[in-house]
Design a protein around this motif. Structure first.
Motif, PDB file in Angstrom:
ATOM      1  N   VAL A   5     -20.176   2.606  53.475  1.00  0.00           N
ATOM      2  CA  VAL A   5     -18.828   2.051  53.297  1.00  0.00           C
ATOM      3  C   VAL A   5     -17.817   2.998  53.950  1.00  0.00           C
ATOM      4  N   ILE A   6     -18.046   4.294  53.753  1.00  0.00           N
ATOM      5  CA  ILE A   6     -17.148   5.319  54.308  1.00  0.00           C
ATOM      6  C   ILE A   6     -17.575   5.586  55.751  1.00  0.00           C
ATOM      7  N   ASN A   7     -16.616   5.568  56.655  1.00  0.00           N
ATOM      8  CA  ASN A   7     -16.943   5.787  58.069  1.00  0.00           C
ATOM      9  C   ASN A   7     -17.659   7.136  58.263  1.00  0.00           C
ATOM     10  N   LYS A   8     -18.711   7.105  59.091  1.00  0.00           N
ATOM     11  CA  LYS A   8     -19.563   8.300  59.251  1.00  0.00           C
ATOM     12  C   LYS A   8     -18.822   9.481  59.885  1.00  0.00           C
ATOM     13  N   TYR A   9     -17.679   9.217  60.484  1.00  0.00           N
ATOM     14  CA  TYR A   9     -16.882  10.325  61.035  1.00  0.00           C
ATOM     15  C   TYR A   9     -16.503  11.306  59.917  1.00  0.00           C
ATOM     16  N   GLY A  10     -16.474  10.791  58.679  1.00  0.00           N
ATOM     17  CA  GLY A  10     -16.172  11.638  57.521  1.00  0.00           C
ATOM     18  C   GLY A  10     -17.202  12.731  57.296  1.00  0.00           C
ATOM     19  N   ALA A  11     -18.377  12.604  57.917  1.00  0.00           N
ATOM     20  CA  ALA A  11     -19.414  13.633  57.751  1.00  0.00           C
ATOM     21  C   ALA A  11     -19.165  14.836  58.665  1.00  0.00           C
ATOM     22  N   GLU A  26      -8.101   0.729  52.210  1.00  0.00           N
ATOM     23  CA  GLU A  26      -8.449  -0.479  52.965  1.00  0.00           C
ATOM     24  C   GLU A  26      -9.697  -1.204  52.463  1.00  0.00           C
ATOM     25  N   LYS A  27     -10.589  -0.479  51.784  1.00  0.00           N
ATOM     26  CA  LYS A  27     -11.789  -1.129  51.228  1.00  0.00           C
ATOM     27  C   LYS A  27     -11.978  -0.671  49.785  1.00  0.00           C
ATOM     28  N   PRO A  28     -10.933  -0.820  48.961  1.00  0.00           N
ATOM     29  CA  PRO A  28     -11.007  -0.239  47.613  1.00  0.00           C
ATOM     30  C   PRO A  28     -12.131  -0.819  46.768  1.00  0.00           C
ATOM     31  N   ARG A  29     -12.356  -2.137  46.898  1.00  0.00           N
ATOM     32  CA  ARG A  29     -13.367  -2.760  46.054  1.00  0.00           C
ATOM     33  C   ARG A  29     -14.775  -2.248  46.396  1.00  0.00           C
ATOM     34  N   GLN A  30     -15.051  -2.178  47.701  1.00  0.00           N
ATOM     35  CA  GLN A  30     -16.374  -1.681  48.110  1.00  0.00           C
ATOM     36  C   GLN A  30     -16.557  -0.219  47.710  1.00  0.00           C
TER      37      GLN A  30
END
Ligand SMILES: [Zn+2]
Length: 281
Positions: free
Chosen positions: A222-228, A244-248
Motif C-alpha cells: 500500500v505504501i510506495n516502495k520509495y519509502g524503503a 490519499e489511501k487512508p482506508r487501505q
C-alpha cells in the motif's frame, strides 16, 4: 558599569524572545481575519477535491491557514513558470492540510518555494571517502532545511486533483519540512508529547523494516516502495498514503495509521466518507 550594560543587553535579548512569538501570533490572527477571495474558493473546489471532503470548521481553518502561509512564504517561478493565484493557492492548500487541527508554526524554516513547470534536472554531489562524484537526476520536488522547497507544478496540480493514487508531491515535500523542523531529517517530526516518541520509533521503525522486506521480495504494498529508501522518505511516503489511501493504510497497517492519526490530529477516512456521500447524492 560594564556589568550593567551586559545585564541590560541580556534583558533586551530575553524580552525579544519573550515578545516575538506574541507579535507573530497577533499578526497571524489579523491575517486570518482577512477575507478569503471567492476566486480562491473556486480554485479549491475545482482542483482540490479533498477540500470538499473536509467538515465546514476544517474548511474554514484551512482557508485561514492558507492566508497566513501565503503572507509568510515567497514563491519564485523557474524556467518560465508563472506564479499565478492558482499556483499559490493550490500549493498552500496542500501544504496547510498537514497542519490542520493542531498548534503550528507554519513550516518555520521555510522561506521560499521554487516552482518549475515540470520535472527538472538537479545535480547531486556524493562523497565516498576521497571520491567525489556528481550525478544529475530528474526531480518532481525537493525539501531543504536551509529554507527552500522545490516543486514541479504539473506534479503538484496532479497531486491535488488525484486524491486516490497515494502520490502527492506537495504532501511529500512538506512532510519532509515537518521532519526537518527539529534539525534532523530522520523520520521523526516534533511530536506533541515527549511520551509519544517511544511508540513512534517502535511502530515506524517496524513498518519501515517491513517495507524494506516487501520491496526485496517484490511484493505488492500500500505504501510506495520509495519509502524503503531511508526513515525520512518512509515518513514522507507514509504521510502521502495516510492522506490519499487512508482506508487501505488503516486496514493493512493499523498501528501506523494510529500513529499518523495522532500526529496529524485528524482522520482522513472521514473526509473520504463525506466525499463519497456527496458523490452518491
Ligand atoms: Zn522525499
Amino acid at each position: 558599569m560594564e556589568f550593567l550594560i551586559f545585564s541590560l543587553g541580556c534583558l533586551l535579548v530575553a524580552l525579544y524572545f519573550f515578545l516575538k512569538p506574541r507579535f507573530v501570533q497577533h499578526r497571524r490572527r489579523r491575517i486570518m481575519q482577512q477575507p478569503f477571495p471567492r476566486e480562491w474558493v473556486e480554485i479549491l473546489e475545482k482542483h482540490f477535491p479533498l477540500y470538499k471532503g473536509l467538515p465546514a470548521p476544517l474548511q474554514k481553518e484551512l482557508r485561514e491557514k492558507i492566508l497566513v502561509f501565503l503572507a509568510e512564504k515567497n514563491f519564485v517561478g523557474r524556467q518560465g513558470q508563472e506564479v499565478t493565484n492558482e499556483v499559490r493557492v493550490l500549493v498552500a492548500a496542500q501544504a496547510c492540510l498537514l497542519l490542520l487541527n493542531r498548534k503550528t508554526n507554519y513550516f518555520p524554516k521555510l522561506s521560499t518555494i521554487y516552482i518549475y513547470p515540470t520535472a527538472y534536472f538537479a545535480k547531486r554531489v556524493s562523497y565516498s571517502g576521497a571520491l567525489v562524484s556528481e550525478t544529475t537526476q530528474t526531480n518532481l520536488g525537493e525539501s531543504w532545511n536551509s529554507g527552500e522547497l522545490v516543486l514541479a507544478w504539473d506534479a503538484a496540480v496532479h497531486g491535488a486533483k488525484n486524491t486516490y493514487d497515494g502520490r502527492n508531491v506537495v504532501f511529500h515535500e512538506f512532510a519532509h519540512q515537518l521532519d526537518q523542523e527539529d534539525g534532523a531529517a530522520d523520520g521523526a517530526p516534533i511530536l506533541a508529547e515527549f511520551s509519544a516518541y517511544a511508540s513512534w520509533a517502535q511502530v515506524l521503525g517496524k513498518e519501515y523494516e517491513r517495507l524494506i522486506r516487501k520491496k526485496k521480495k517484490h511484493r505488492k504494498t500500500v505504501i510506495n516502495k520509495y519509502g524503503a529508501t531511508n526513515p525520512a522518505e518512509f515518513f514522507a511516503v507514509a504521510s502521502e498514503t495516510f492522506f490519499e489511501k487512508p482506508r487501505q493504510l488503516e486496514k493493512r497497517h493499523p498501528e501506523l495509521y494510529e500513529e499518523l492519526k495522532s500526529y496529524y490530529v485528524t482522520d482522513p477516512i472521514t473526509w473520504y466518507d463525506r466525499l463519497h456521500k456527496k458523490a452518491v447524492n
